[in-house]
Structures are given as structure tokens and as C-alpha cells.
Design an enzyme around this catalytic site. Sequence first.
Site, short mmCIF file in Angstrom:
data_model
loop_
_atom_site.label_atom_id
_atom_site.label_comp_id
_atom_site.label_asym_id
_atom_site.label_seq_id
_atom_site.Cartn_x
_atom_site.Cartn_y
_atom_site.Cartn_z
N GLY A 45 -50.60 97.10 -2.24
CA GLY A 45 -50.43 98.54 -2.44
C GLY A 45 -50.55 99.27 -1.12
N GLY A 99 -49.18 103.02 -0.48
CA GLY A 99 -49.75 104.15 -1.20
C GLY A 99 -50.67 105.00 -0.33
N GLN A 100 -51.34 105.94 -0.99
CA GLN A 100 -52.14 106.91 -0.26
C GLN A 100 -53.27 106.26 0.53
OE1 GLN A 100 -54.74 109.52 -2.50
NE2 GLN A 100 -54.44 111.20 -1.05
N ASP A 140 -46.53 95.56 -0.65
CA ASP A 140 -46.36 96.58 -1.68
C ASP A 140 -45.11 96.21 -2.47
OD1 ASP A 140 -47.58 99.78 -1.79
OD2 ASP A 140 -45.82 99.30 -3.01
N ILE A 141 -44.96 96.84 -3.63
CA ILE A 141 -43.76 96.58 -4.43
C ILE A 141 -42.57 97.34 -3.85
CG2 ILE A 141 -44.06 98.44 -6.12
CD1 ILE A 141 -43.46 96.07 -8.22
N ARG A 142 -42.86 98.34 -2.99
CA ARG A 142 -41.79 99.09 -2.30
C ARG A 142 -42.14 99.20 -0.83
NH1 ARG A 142 -43.93 104.50 -1.66
NH2 ARG A 142 -45.89 104.56 -2.79
N ASP A 145 -45.21 91.97 -5.82
CA ASP A 145 -45.60 92.56 -7.10
C ASP A 145 -46.97 91.99 -7.45
OD1 ASP A 145 -46.05 93.23 -9.71
OD2 ASP A 145 -44.12 92.49 -10.49
N TYR A 148 -56.07 105.72 -17.63
CA TYR A 148 -56.50 105.33 -16.29
C TYR A 148 -58.01 105.07 -16.24
CZ TYR A 148 -57.25 105.99 -11.22
OH TYR A 148 -57.62 105.85 -9.91
N LYS A 197 -60.08 101.65 -15.44
CA LYS A 197 -61.04 101.55 -14.33
C LYS A 197 -62.41 101.13 -14.84
CE LYS A 197 -58.50 102.38 -10.72
NZ LYS A 197 -58.26 101.33 -9.72
#
Length: 312
Positions: free
Chosen positions: A9, A12-13, A35-37, A53, A143, A147
Site C-alpha cells: 500500500g 497511499g497516504q 501497491d495494487i496501483r 495485490d 471499517y 479494524k
Amino acid sequence: MKKRILIIGASGQIGTELTARLRTQFGSHKVIATDIREGDSELLEGGPFEILDAMDYKSLENIIIRHEITDVYLLAAMLSATAEKFPMRAWNLNMNSLFNVLNLAKEKKIKKVFWPSSIAVFGPTTPRTNTPQKTIMEPSTVYGISKQAGERWCEYYFNKYGVDVRSIRYPGLISYKTLPGGGTTDYAVDIYHKALKHNEYRCFLSASTTLPMMFIDDAIKATLSLMEAPAKDITIRSSYNLAGLSFNPTEIAESIKKHIPDFTISYDPDFRQEIADSWPQSIDDSKAQEDWGWENSISLEEMTGIMLGNLK
Ligand code: SER
């Protein structure tokens, strides 16, 4: 000990900033970003990057063996607002990615795991101010449920299998390198973009909705402190409360007005209001202070200066 880090990931942020920091600290060839992208050019060009993934166990295992990974930071997740729209996809992503990593640690293929939890583990029945480390937790979002379940599994894998997994309940995180990513606290990122572009912001939360927040630099500092702490000092193997700032939309708007005097904010709460109303307003993080010396440093005023300065 030779340390080799895998970030899942990384686009991401949190991943974008954590990858940069770990590359500086340990050497870019020792940090494998996935990351997946694809992420931004800094992420792609600053060191090894692979598409992965997190739900694909075989590919994950393959990368871990191929790069002789010791530490994994699992940052892939679907955030609160998006997860309400795609409950099963969120549950599958958030849980299966965690099981994949925990099981690889159980099989001793990796040594250390970082996995982020969130203030979303708390719910409407939790005391809302100065929320204790151990308290009532009845999360009401997809979510938050994922978690909370994840926290229980982390503690279970530590107790039963000795997996060195460490976690933080992040508050809403604010940063300028990535765009808002489907979280309820993301209004506090979007507001800076809109303030600079249009001088105005229509907020999806009400004026007085106070939430726990933190500037990204403090979140990264906390993450590194927790991961570097000796294992014997880590007394919480579910996830640590972490406090930084607490503010509402009116207060962040006031801090922006000091830089952009004609900035205006209006309020049009949507489904995310109910999510925000179920979360704490402020957090008691005394365990993080005691165990690994946590201290927040960046104030709301400083953060606003940094955000506006960098987004300009
Ligand atoms: N910032 C996250 C969200 O709003 C909570 O962890 O979804």
C-alpha cells in the site's frame, strides 16, 4: 541484523511518506515499495517498486522470499466512507491482507509486522472524550468492525504464535502528497485544496464535529518509534491509542482564514456525519507515552501553514 522492508500500500497516504522516510533511513535498495496501483514519480523512481495485490498470498510470499524481507508494513485498506459503500469488498481486503501477512510471520518468513488500526475501532457507546486505551468498543462501521477484528487477531497471533506485530490506532491523518482517499476525516485534507482553489469549502460534517487528528509527520514519527522500540517495552499487542490534535471544521477554517482572509466554509452534512458522530473527540494516549516515549509536536496552526505552503 540485516533489515529488509516491504511496504504494502505504498502509493497511499501513509505509504507514500513512510516509504520515503524508510528509504532515507535504511537505504533505498532495502525498502521494497508495493501497491495494487502505481504511485507518484518520487515513489516509483526513489527505489524498488512492484505491483502487488495484498490479497494474493502466493505473490506476497514470492516477493518476501525473493527480497529476503524481514519487516512488513501492511498499509493497504479500504477507509471508512468507501467501506460503507462496498462492505464485503472492504471486509475481504482489510481482513485477508492482514491474515496473509500474519500467517507469513507465523511461518517465520518475516520477523516484524506493522499494521495500522484506527479511532474507528470505537463506537457510539465508547466514552467520547479522552477515550481510554481499554474501554467499550462497539464500532458501527464496516471499517471499524474490520479494524477491531484485526486488533484482536494481532494480539492473538502475538500470544499464540509469538508474532512481533505492532499497531497504532491512528487518528485522522492530514498530508499534502496524496489526495483524500475515502476517509471520514479526509475533509481536513480536502479543505486545504479547496481553500487554495476556490476560497471556499462545503463541508460534509457539521461545524462542531470535533475529531482526533494528526499531521502526517507526527504519524510517521510515531510509527518509526513504535517499530524501533525494544520488544519488551511493547505492552499493547492489539493497538496503541495515539493522540495529536483535536479540532472541528470551524476551528480548521479559522486557522485557514489567518492565511486566506476571504476563505468561507459552509456545512452540508451527509452520511459521513453519522460515522464521525460515532467516533471519539479526543484520545488518551498515555500508554504510547509510557512505552515508547510518544509526544505529538505539530499544532493546528503549524499544520495549516505547512499544508497551504506546500499545496500552493
Ligand atoms: N481516517 C480514517 C477514516 O476516516 C479513520 O482511520 O476513514
